[in-house]
Design a protein around this motif. Structure first.
Motif, PDB file in Angstrom:
ATOM      1  N   GLY A 264      92.356  43.098 -66.935  1.00 47.97           N
ATOM      2  CA  GLY A 264      92.801  44.470 -66.729  1.00 47.97           C
ATOM      3  C   GLY A 264      94.309  44.603 -66.798  1.00 47.97           C
ATOM      4  O   GLY A 264      94.837  45.568 -67.382  1.00 47.97           O
ATOM      5  N   MET A 265      95.021  43.634 -66.238  1.00 46.18           N
ATOM      6  CA  MET A 265      96.484  43.652 -66.276  1.00 46.18           C
ATOM      7  C   MET A 265      96.998  43.474 -67.702  1.00 46.18           C
ATOM      8  O   MET A 265      97.975  44.112 -68.118  1.00 46.18           O
ATOM      9  N   VAL A 266      96.324  42.610 -68.473  1.00 44.31           N
ATOM     10  CA  VAL A 266      96.673  42.442 -69.886  1.00 44.31           C
ATOM     11  C   VAL A 266      96.435  43.743 -70.644  1.00 44.31           C
ATOM     12  O   VAL A 266      97.273  44.185 -71.441  1.00 44.31           O
ATOM     13  N   ALA A 267      95.288  44.377 -70.395  1.00 45.72           N
ATOM     14  CA  ALA A 267      94.965  45.637 -71.065  1.00 45.72           C
ATOM     15  C   ALA A 267      96.039  46.687 -70.819  1.00 45.72           C
ATOM     16  O   ALA A 267      96.489  47.373 -71.753  1.00 45.72           O
ATOM     17  N   GLU A 268      96.466  46.799 -69.563  1.00 46.63           N
ATOM     18  CA  GLU A 268      97.513  47.770 -69.237  1.00 46.63           C
ATOM     19  C   GLU A 268      98.821  47.400 -69.945  1.00 46.63           C
ATOM     20  O   GLU A 268      99.540  48.274 -70.440  1.00 46.63           O
ATOM     21  N   ALA A 269      99.130  46.092 -70.027  1.00 46.98           N
ATOM     22  CA  ALA A 269     100.337  45.649 -70.730  1.00 46.98           C
ATOM     23  C   ALA A 269     100.263  45.954 -72.220  1.00 46.98           C
ATOM     24  O   ALA A 269     101.288  46.188 -72.868  1.00 46.98           O
ATOM     25  N   TYR A 270      99.053  45.965 -72.770  1.00 43.21           N
ATOM     26  CA  TYR A 270      98.840  46.280 -74.184  1.00 43.21           C
ATOM     27  C   TYR A 270      98.859  47.782 -74.462  1.00 43.21           C
ATOM     28  O   TYR A 270      98.748  48.200 -75.612  1.00 43.21           O
ATOM     29  N   GLY A 271      98.949  48.590 -73.417  1.00 40.32           N
ATOM     30  CA  GLY A 271      98.922  50.036 -73.608  1.00 40.32           C
ATOM     31  C   GLY A 271      97.526  50.614 -73.681  1.00 40.32           C
ATOM     32  O   GLY A 271      97.335  51.745 -74.135  1.00 40.32           O
ATOM     33  N   ALA A 272      96.539  49.824 -73.230  1.00 43.92           N
ATOM     34  CA  ALA A 272      95.157  50.303 -73.167  1.00 43.92           C
ATOM     35  C   ALA A 272      94.863  50.798 -71.753  1.00 43.92           C
ATOM     36  O   ALA A 272      95.710  50.705 -70.854  1.00 43.92           O
ATOM     37  N   HIS A 273      93.651  51.324 -71.550  1.00 44.98           N
ATOM     38  CA  HIS A 273      93.248  51.862 -70.253  1.00 44.98           C
ATOM     39  C   HIS A 273      92.149  50.976 -69.669  1.00 44.98           C
ATOM     40  O   HIS A 273      91.056  50.894 -70.231  1.00 44.98           O
ATOM     41  N   ALA A 274      92.419  50.325 -68.549  1.00 41.69           N
ATOM     42  CA  ALA A 274      91.459  49.411 -67.932  1.00 41.69           C
ATOM     43  C   ALA A 274      90.603  50.129 -66.900  1.00 41.69           C
ATOM     44  O   ALA A 274      91.109  50.911 -66.093  1.00 41.69           O
ATOM     45  N   ILE A 275      89.298  49.836 -66.952  1.00 41.38           N
ATOM     46  CA  ILE A 275      88.338  50.331 -65.967  1.00 41.38           C
ATOM     47  C   ILE A 275      87.663  49.097 -65.374  1.00 41.38           C
ATOM     48  O   ILE A 275      86.884  48.429 -66.057  1.00 41.38           O
ATOM     49  N   VAL A 276      87.971  48.763 -64.133  1.00 39.60           N
ATOM     50  CA  VAL A 276      87.395  47.567 -63.506  1.00 39.60           C
ATOM     51  C   VAL A 276      86.222  47.980 -62.615  1.00 39.60           C
ATOM     52  O   VAL A 276      86.334  48.915 -61.814  1.00 39.60           O
ATOM     53  N   ILE A 277      85.103  47.265 -62.764  1.00 39.87           N
ATOM     54  CA  ILE A 277      83.854  47.579 -62.069  1.00 39.87           C
ATOM     55  C   ILE A 277      83.453  46.406 -61.189  1.00 39.87           C
ATOM     56  O   ILE A 277      83.436  45.258 -61.645  1.00 39.87           O
ATOM     57  N   ASP A 278      83.126  46.694 -59.938  1.00 39.48           N
ATOM     58  CA  ASP A 278      82.730  45.640 -59.010  1.00 39.48           C
ATOM     59  C   ASP A 278      81.922  46.272 -57.874  1.00 39.48           C
ATOM     60  O   ASP A 278      81.948  47.489 -57.679  1.00 39.48           O
ATOM     61  N   LEU A 279      81.234  45.414 -57.120  1.00 43.96           N
ATOM     62  CA  LEU A 279      80.459  45.860 -55.955  1.00 43.96           C
ATOM     63  C   LEU A 279      81.290  45.908 -54.681  1.00 43.96           C
ATOM     64  O   LEU A 279      80.920  46.569 -53.716  1.00 43.96           O
TER      65      LEU A 279
ATOM     66  N   VAL B 246      97.323  46.404 -58.047  1.00 46.59           N
ATOM     67  CA  VAL B 246      98.031  45.612 -59.063  1.00 46.59           C
ATOM     68  C   VAL B 246      98.172  46.384 -60.375  1.00 46.59           C
ATOM     69  O   VAL B 246      98.554  45.807 -61.398  1.00 46.59           O
ATOM     70  N   GLY B 247      97.858  47.684 -60.353  1.00 50.56           N
ATOM     71  CA  GLY B 247      98.144  48.522 -61.503  1.00 50.56           C
ATOM     72  C   GLY B 247      96.980  48.846 -62.406  1.00 50.56           C
ATOM     73  O   GLY B 247      97.176  49.389 -63.498  1.00 50.56           O
ATOM     74  N   ILE B 248      95.745  48.536 -61.975  1.00 46.87           N
ATOM     75  CA  ILE B 248      94.581  48.895 -62.778  1.00 46.87           C
ATOM     76  C   ILE B 248      94.373  50.410 -62.693  1.00 46.87           C
ATOM     77  O   ILE B 248      94.342  50.986 -61.605  1.00 46.87           O
ATOM     78  N   GLU B 249      94.195  51.042 -63.840  1.00 42.21           N
ATOM     79  CA  GLU B 249      94.171  52.509 -63.899  1.00 42.21           C
ATOM     80  C   GLU B 249      92.937  53.109 -63.245  1.00 42.21           C
ATOM     81  O   GLU B 249      93.024  54.082 -62.488  1.00 42.21           O
ATOM     82  N   TYR B 250      91.761  52.550 -63.541  1.00 48.04           N
ATOM     83  CA  TYR B 250      90.505  53.101 -63.024  1.00 48.04           C
ATOM     84  C   TYR B 250      89.656  51.993 -62.402  1.00 48.04           C
ATOM     85  O   TYR B 250      89.615  50.867 -62.921  1.00 48.04           O
ATOM     86  N   VAL B 251      88.973  52.315 -61.303  1.00 50.36           N
ATOM     87  CA  VAL B 251      88.023  51.375 -60.694  1.00 50.36           C
ATOM     88  C   VAL B 251      86.734  52.125 -60.379  1.00 50.36           C
ATOM     89  O   VAL B 251      86.756  53.329 -60.101  1.00 50.36           O
ATOM     90  N   ILE B 252      85.612  51.383 -60.450  1.00 51.94           N
ATOM     91  CA  ILE B 252      84.301  51.978 -60.161  1.00 51.94           C
ATOM     92  C   ILE B 252      83.526  51.013 -59.272  1.00 51.94           C
ATOM     93  O   ILE B 252      83.431  49.809 -59.583  1.00 51.94           O
ATOM     94  N   ASN B 253      82.997  51.513 -58.176  1.00 55.98           N
ATOM     95  CA  ASN B 253      82.140  50.725 -57.290  1.00 55.98           C
ATOM     96  C   ASN B 253      80.702  50.862 -57.779  1.00 55.98           C
ATOM     97  O   ASN B 253      80.085  51.918 -57.618  1.00 55.98           O
ATOM     98  N   SER B 254      80.166  49.795 -58.374  1.00 57.45           N
ATOM     99  CA  SER B 254      78.837  49.859 -58.983  1.00 57.45           C
ATOM    100  C   SER B 254      77.723  49.946 -57.953  1.00 57.45           C
ATOM    101  O   SER B 254      76.580  50.283 -58.287  1.00 57.45           O
ATOM    102  N   GLY B 255      78.030  49.679 -56.684  1.00 56.83           N
ATOM    103  CA  GLY B 255      77.030  49.815 -55.635  1.00 56.83           C
ATOM    104  C   GLY B 255      76.917  51.231 -55.094  1.00 56.83           C
ATOM    105  O   GLY B 255      75.919  51.587 -54.456  1.00 56.83           O
ATOM    106  N   LYS B 256      77.931  52.045 -55.353  1.00 53.60           N
ATOM    107  CA  LYS B 256      77.964  53.389 -54.782  1.00 53.60           C
ATOM    108  C   LYS B 256      78.041  54.501 -55.830  1.00 53.60           C
ATOM    109  O   LYS B 256      77.802  55.665 -55.510  1.00 53.60           O
ATOM    110  N   GLU B 257      78.406  54.151 -57.056  1.00 53.03           N
ATOM    111  CA  GLU B 257      78.622  55.166 -58.077  1.00 53.03           C
ATOM    112  C   GLU B 257      77.744  54.908 -59.295  1.00 53.03           C
ATOM    113  O   GLU B 257      77.330  53.767 -59.549  1.00 53.03           O
ATOM    114  N   ASP B 258      77.484  55.941 -60.057  1.00 51.57           N
ATOM    115  CA  ASP B 258      76.768  55.833 -61.324  1.00 51.57           C
ATOM    116  C   ASP B 258      77.787  55.380 -62.372  1.00 51.57           C
ATOM    117  O   ASP B 258      78.612  56.173 -62.835  1.00 51.57           O
ATOM    118  N   VAL B 259      77.727  54.099 -62.722  1.00 51.61           N
ATOM    119  CA  VAL B 259      78.765  53.519 -63.576  1.00 51.61           C
ATOM    120  C   VAL B 259      78.793  54.190 -64.947  1.00 51.61           C
ATOM    121  O   VAL B 259      79.875  54.509 -65.473  1.00 51.61           O
TER     122      VAL B 259
END
Length: 341
Positions: free
Chosen positions: A178-193, A204-217
């Motif tokens: 995700g940090m590399v993606a942001e450095a490349y000028g892309a948009h990172a979406i990190v998904i975890d429980l 640490v600068g990740i643009e979007y995060v999604i909780n896969s246990g609570k949200e419709d990914v």
């Protein structure tokens, strides 16, 4: 010398071992720092089927050259600071012949198939050393190797500036991706429980995060990407459900890279491969990515120190490995101070 050794699963200790003697074409390295990897924890548990025992662990290594053949191809000299490329390849199989050395049919990884370098001294082929910048921090140097894994997944996925990349897993590899993606000028979406890990990802600068246990990914990724879905999905957990769900998150004409190692087979709806015309690619270890990793670290474009949990001594390393196995949620990245610079 001291070394961290697994006699068998669940038995790890700091032992006294013989100082190694370099063979033909090898350098002798005095190790300064060594990272503890998730694969080391798998080796400790006995769940990494590639590991044989007994085994000295450690493949995230940086040190100082004590001796080296004068005719080494990189012109490295005694006293130089180096990072070790830990993936030993044969050099003559088909993948090696086309530069895909990480796909070598006889690949040997330090600390897995052969003894690693979490030891005060280590011998390694002179042509598999990467020279460190003089001013590079030793702790950061030990974190270059995991960054190469993330970089390789990003490269295999062909990520471009402006694209969205959905990353399954907020562990070290997923976060670094995700940090590399942001450095490349892309948009990172990190998904975890685990919400704590997602909160850390935001810090640490990740643009979007999604909780896969609570949200419709799928719905959340659709919302973030204005309905297009992610041009790249990186699966960094090895969990079967995440591998399967990658197909739902990827855009039409998108790409998926599988970096995680699943324990069992995953059933996949192959009709989606055709319907979406997806490119699906494996991403194993790394090949030729150390120089870029060092540049990203030293330039500050990827601040790897943000994921460092703690620095421990050799005498603390075995107990730390035991504790990481028991309490993985308390740790992101640990580096062992093996020697003094």
């Amino acid at each position: 010398m001291k070394a961290i050794k697994l006699d068998e699963p669940w038995k790890v200790a700091c032992i006294e071992a013989e100082k190694p003697v370099p063979g033909p074409g090898e350098a002798l390295i005095r190790i300064i720092t060594a990272g503890i990897c998730g694969s080391d924890i798998g080796a400790f548990r006995g769940t990494n089927g590639l590991v044989s025992y007994p085994r000295v662990i450690g493949h995230e290594l940086a040190g100082i050259v004590e001796s080296i053949p004068e005719d080494n191809p990189k012109g490295i000299k005694v006293g130089d600071k180096v990072i070790i490329d830990p993936y030993l390849y044969c050099g003559h199989c088909y993948p090696c012949s086309i530069g895909r050395t990480n796909c070598c049919t006889d690949l040997h990884v330090l600390g897995v198939h052969v003894d690693g370098g979490m030891a005060e001294y280590f011998c390694h082929p002179a042509d598999m050393l990467v020279k460190m910048p003089e001013n590079m921090d030793w702790v950061l140097a030990a974190m270059a190797e995991p960054l190469t894994i993330s970089l390789h997944g990003v490269h295999r996925g062909g990520l471009k500036a402006g694209e969205y990349v959905a990353i399954y897993g907020a562990g070290p590899i997923g976060l670094l991706a995700g940090m590399v993606a942001e450095a490349y000028g892309a948009h990172a979406i990190v998904i975890d429980l685990v919400q704590e890990r997602l909160d850390f990802a935001k810090s640490v600068g990740i643009e979007y995060v999604i909780n896969s246990g609570k949200e419709d990914v799928v719905a959340e990724v659709a919302k973030i990407t204005d309905g297009n879905m992610a041009q790249l999905v990186m699966e960094c957990t090895g969990a079967n459900v995440c591998i399967r769900n990658s197909l739902d998150l990827v855009s039409n004409a998108g790409r998926i890279t599988f970096t995680g190692w699943p324990k069992t087979e995953t059933s996949l709806p192959t009709d989606l491969f055709t319907k979406k015309e997806i490119d699906i690619r494996g991403a194993r270890t790394s090949a030729g990515e150390f120089e870029e990793a060092i540049d990203l670290i030293c330039s500050g474009k990827v601040d790897v120190k943000r994921i460092l949990t703690k620095l421990v001594s050799m005498d603390e390393a075995a107990d730390t490995i035991i504790d990481i196995e028991k309490n993985p949620g308390n740790y992101m990245k640990v580096v062992v101070q093996v020697g003094e610079a």
